[in-house]
Design a protein around this motif. Structure first.
Motif, PDB file in Angstrom:
ATOM      1  N   CYS A  51      89.245  54.220 -33.230  1.00  0.00           N
ATOM      2  CA  CYS A  51      87.308  53.867 -32.965  1.00  0.00           C
ATOM      3  C   CYS A  51      87.684  52.456 -33.506  1.00  0.00           C
ATOM      4  CB  CYS A  51      86.804  54.750 -33.094  1.00  0.00           C
ATOM      5  SG  CYS A  51      86.849  55.699 -34.320  1.00  0.00           S
ATOM      6  N   LYS A  52      87.389  52.191 -34.183  1.00  0.00           N
ATOM      7  CA  LYS A  52      87.750  50.576 -35.468  1.00  0.00           C
ATOM      8  C   LYS A  52      89.057  49.451 -35.179  1.00  0.00           C
ATOM      9  CE  LYS A  52      85.387  52.204 -38.695  1.00  0.00           C
ATOM     10  NZ  LYS A  52      85.457  52.807 -40.392  1.00  0.00           N
ATOM     11  N   CYS A  53      88.586  48.825 -35.182  1.00  0.00           N
ATOM     12  CA  CYS A  53      89.383  47.135 -34.220  1.00  0.00           C
ATOM     13  C   CYS A  53      90.806  47.422 -36.078  1.00  0.00           C
ATOM     14  CB  CYS A  53      89.246  46.165 -34.026  1.00  0.00           C
ATOM     15  SG  CYS A  53      89.267  44.935 -34.539  1.00  0.00           S
TER      16      CYS A  53
ATOM     17  N   VAL B 177      92.461  59.105 -30.115  1.00  0.00           N
ATOM     18  CA  VAL B 177      91.501  57.408 -29.979  1.00  0.00           C
ATOM     19  C   VAL B 177      91.684  56.695 -30.684  1.00  0.00           C
ATOM     20  CG1 VAL B 177      89.648  56.743 -28.333  1.00  0.00           C
ATOM     21  CG2 VAL B 177      91.121  58.971 -27.458  1.00  0.00           C
TER      22      VAL B 177
ATOM     23  N   ARG C  91      90.390  58.760 -33.865  1.00  0.00           N
ATOM     24  CA  ARG C  91      89.430  60.128 -34.046  1.00  0.00           C
ATOM     25  C   ARG C  91      89.777  61.060 -32.685  1.00  0.00           C
ATOM     26  NH1 ARG C  91      85.618  60.073 -29.742  1.00  0.00           N
ATOM     27  NH2 ARG C  91      85.507  57.944 -28.451  1.00  0.00           N
TER      28      ARG C  91
ATOM     29  N   VAL D 263      95.381  47.126 -33.356  1.00  0.00           N
ATOM     30  CA  VAL D 263      94.772  48.128 -32.065  1.00  0.00           C
ATOM     31  C   VAL D 263      92.942  48.157 -32.319  1.00  0.00           C
ATOM     32  CG1 VAL D 263      96.977  50.736 -32.427  1.00  0.00           C
ATOM     33  CG2 VAL D 263      94.912  49.957 -34.075  1.00  0.00           C
ATOM     34  N   LEU D 264      92.852  48.356 -30.780  1.00  0.00           N
ATOM     35  CA  LEU D 264      91.153  48.115 -30.602  1.00  0.00           C
ATOM     36  C   LEU D 264      90.248  49.449 -29.591  1.00  0.00           C
ATOM     37  CD1 LEU D 264      91.712  44.782 -28.251  1.00  0.00           C
ATOM     38  CD2 LEU D 264      90.775  44.531 -31.210  1.00  0.00           C
ATOM     39  N   PRO D 265      89.299  49.477 -30.618  1.00  0.00           N
ATOM     40  CA  PRO D 265      88.691  50.403 -30.163  1.00  0.00           C
ATOM     41  C   PRO D 265      89.092  51.080 -28.396  1.00  0.00           C
ATOM     42  CG  PRO D 265      87.335  48.786 -31.365  1.00  0.00           C
ATOM     43  CD  PRO D 265      88.146  48.500 -30.466  1.00  0.00           C
ATOM     44  N   GLY D 266      89.213  52.388 -28.214  1.00  0.00           N
ATOM     45  CA  GLY D 266      89.718  52.534 -27.326  1.00  0.00           C
ATOM     46  C   GLY D 266      90.782  53.009 -26.510  1.00  0.00           C
ATOM     47  N   ASP D 267      92.013  52.484 -27.953  1.00  0.00           N
ATOM     48  CA  ASP D 267      92.837  52.306 -27.223  1.00  0.00           C
ATOM     49  C   ASP D 267      93.481  54.089 -27.484  1.00  0.00           C
ATOM     50  OD1 ASP D 267      93.671  49.419 -26.442  1.00  0.00           O
ATOM     51  OD2 ASP D 267      94.196  49.227 -28.932  1.00  0.00           O
ATOM     52  N   ILE D 268      94.422  54.472 -26.520  1.00  0.00           N
ATOM     53  CA  ILE D 268      94.704  56.025 -26.928  1.00  0.00           C
ATOM     54  C   ILE D 268      96.543  55.903 -27.293  1.00  0.00           C
ATOM     55  CG2 ILE D 268      95.205  58.090 -25.150  1.00  0.00           C
ATOM     56  CD1 ILE D 268      93.160  57.323 -22.955  1.00  0.00           C
TER      57      ILE D 268
ATOM     58  N   MET E 217      83.755  52.841 -32.217  1.00  0.00           N
ATOM     59  CA  MET E 217      82.847  52.598 -31.178  1.00  0.00           C
ATOM     60  C   MET E 217      84.372  52.754 -30.232  1.00  0.00           C
ATOM     61  SD  MET E 217      82.442  48.364 -30.932  1.00  0.00           S
ATOM     62  CE  MET E 217      83.632  48.064 -31.581  1.00  0.00           C
ATOM     63  N   SER E 218      83.457  54.096 -29.321  1.00  0.00           N
ATOM     64  CA  SER E 218      84.731  54.721 -28.130  1.00  0.00           C
ATOM     65  C   SER E 218      85.256  53.351 -27.263  1.00  0.00           C
ATOM     66  CB  SER E 218      83.683  55.216 -27.601  1.00  0.00           C
ATOM     67  OG  SER E 218      83.204  54.463 -25.888  1.00  0.00           O
ATOM     68  N   CYS E 219      85.229  52.474 -26.988  1.00  0.00           N
ATOM     69  CA  CYS E 219      85.841  51.882 -26.421  1.00  0.00           C
ATOM     70  C   CYS E 219      85.139  50.060 -26.631  1.00  0.00           C
ATOM     71  CB  CYS E 219      85.686  51.779 -25.059  1.00  0.00           C
ATOM     72  SG  CYS E 219      83.980  51.911 -24.044  1.00  0.00           S
TER      73      CYS E 219
END
Lengths: 233, 218
Positions: free
Chosen positions: A43-45, A41, A34, A9-14, B133-135
């Motif tokens: 926030c870390k990869c 969401v 978080r 998963v990558l930051p920003g994924d919902i 990070m937020s995105c």
């Protein structure tokens, strides 16, 4: 079980399934996740992990330690300031250690701690807004292995590696122990202390641990065999 | 046409490559290549912060931009600021108050589209450091030639001949612009057509595995 578990998963994924409160009424989110408004969401990869009944977290590769309450850590005493020691635990701030937080310590009977000593302690306070505080006793006042560590050798590695080593699935430390006796203390802040009988054993063990980061079970077994055979020849 | 690139068309990006965790001392590092342009980025943090730069409610973000030769001047300071502002919008600095996050960008070779390469590389290094990070972000540079043609990811030769150079940074969530930096003369219509041309690639390169495509992140 939700989709995407054990996937990258990558930051920003919902994570839509987790955001649905009916499926997981007692949802617990660990590091890397978080809640933003009503969505969960990332926030870390890293790799999304799941544990029954409804605990989710992201396993990340990281080198810098961020203090977490209750974790065992290895720190180095940097200074003495009145009734507390300042201990470097690799985080953004020095941790404090009260001189009363040792087994059997009283105001009269101070523990023998010098600057530069290695401390194996437990984080009592770990909060982003407060100085971290460590102790070398448990709630009953016993040291249970914590305290000043003397002799041996300490080295640093990534946080993922120490988490791998302390996980029950990892056989590396046991396999090594069958062939050469040693003492070890693993700090979750990315520091490992080893005390073996000879210098060559210490070097062999530390090398084995450093190499094991991306190895599978089979590969670690082969590596331990190789190290052991090279020790006796 | 002299400015036509040999490796690909004008409306395509040059070949890209990325390597993470190649330095042992920093908490996160990445190198990013776009064609012959390459930069290396190191991230330290959350680390201790000087009292004078401390914020009580968020982490201090610092960017140091090191050119290939010589000492950093005014334009480098401007780039530092641009990248810092971009990073501040995506890094969740509120989760690490009273600490500092240092980003050091070293230019290895500049063959055009340097700013977008720096932003992409910084994003990969932040990812490697495991900072919240937020995105994600993806940056694309394009240039407008004298006859009004759009060239994506221009080489330094194409940048020299261009009438205007535009760089856009897109975030991965809604694919919106978070940074826009332009040099030269262009009309509003040209600006929007540049945004759309860049957005197409900013979108592809920022898609996560949960979506459909995934080019840069692998």
């Amino acid at each position: 079980m939700a989709a995407h578990v054990n996937e990258v998963v990558l930051p920003g994924d919902i994570l839509q399934e987790l955001s649905d409160s009916e499926q997981y009424p007692k949802l617990r989110l660990g590091p890397g996740l978080r809640i933003d408004v009503d969505n969960v969401v990332v926030c870390k990869c890293g790799i999304l992990r799941f544990r029954e009944p409804s605990v989710f977290w992201v396993d990340t590769h990281q080198k810098r330690y961020v203090p977490v309450k209750g974790e065992n850590i290895l720190g180095i005493v940097i200074s003495k300031a009145g009734d507390v020691f300042k201990v470097d635990i690799g985080s953004s701030e020095m941790a404090t250690l009260s001189y009363l937080a040792f087994e059997g310590a009283t105001k009269r009977n101070r523990p023998n701690v010098q600057i530069g000593d290695l401390i194996y302690g437990k984080l009592l306070v770990a909060n982003k807004d407060m100085e971290p505080e460590i102790v070398c006793i448990d709630s009953t006042g016993r040291s249970s292995g914590l305290g000043v560590i003397s002799g041996g050798f300490m080295f640093k590695c990534s946080l993922g590696l120490v988490r791998k080593i302390v996980s029950p699935d990892c056989q590396l430390m046991k396999l090594l122990g069958k062939h050469m006796p040693y003492e070890t203390a693993v700090g979750l802040n990315g520091r490992i202390w080893i005390k073996a009988k000879t210098l060559s054993h210490t070097i062999a063990i530390s090398n084995a641990v450093c190499c094991a980061e991306y190895m599978s079970k089979k590969q670690t077994e082969v590596m331990v065999k190789q190290i052991v055979s090279s020790q006796w020849t | 046409m002299t400015s036509q690139r040999a490796d690909c068309g004008n409306l395509e990006l040059r070949s890209q490559s990325c390597e993470q965790n190649l330095l042992s001392r920093p908490d996160g590092s990445a190198t990013y290549c776009q064609g012959d342009t390459s930069v290396i980025v190191a991230v330290y943090g959350p680390a201790e912060v000087k009292q004078s730069k401390e914020f009580l409610d968020k982490a201090t973000l610092e960017v140091i931009f090191k050119p290939k030769v010589g000492i950093p001047g005014c334009s480098e300071k401007f780039q530092e600021r641009l990248i810092r502002n971009t990073c501040e919008t995506i890094v969740l600095t509120a989760l690490h108050p009273r600490s500092s996050i240092n980003i050091i960008i070293q230019v290895m070779h500049n063959a055009g589209s340097l700013l977008s390469c720096c932003v992409n590389s910084t994003c990969m290094a932040l990812l490697d450091a495991g900072l919240p990070m937020s995105c994600l972000v993806a940056a694309v540079t394009c240039s407008l030639s004298c006859d009004g043609d759009i060239i994506l990811d221009p080489t330094s030769q194409q940048e020299k001949e261009a009438k205007a150079i535009l760089t856009f940074v897109f975030e991965s969530r809604d694919n919106e612009i978070i940074t826009s930096n332009t040099h030269g003369i262009y009309s509003i219509k040209q600006y929007y057509s540049c945004v759309e041309a860049c957005r197409k690639y900013g979108f592809v390169s920022c898609q996560s595995p949960l979506g459909t495509t995934n080019t840069v992140e692998q």
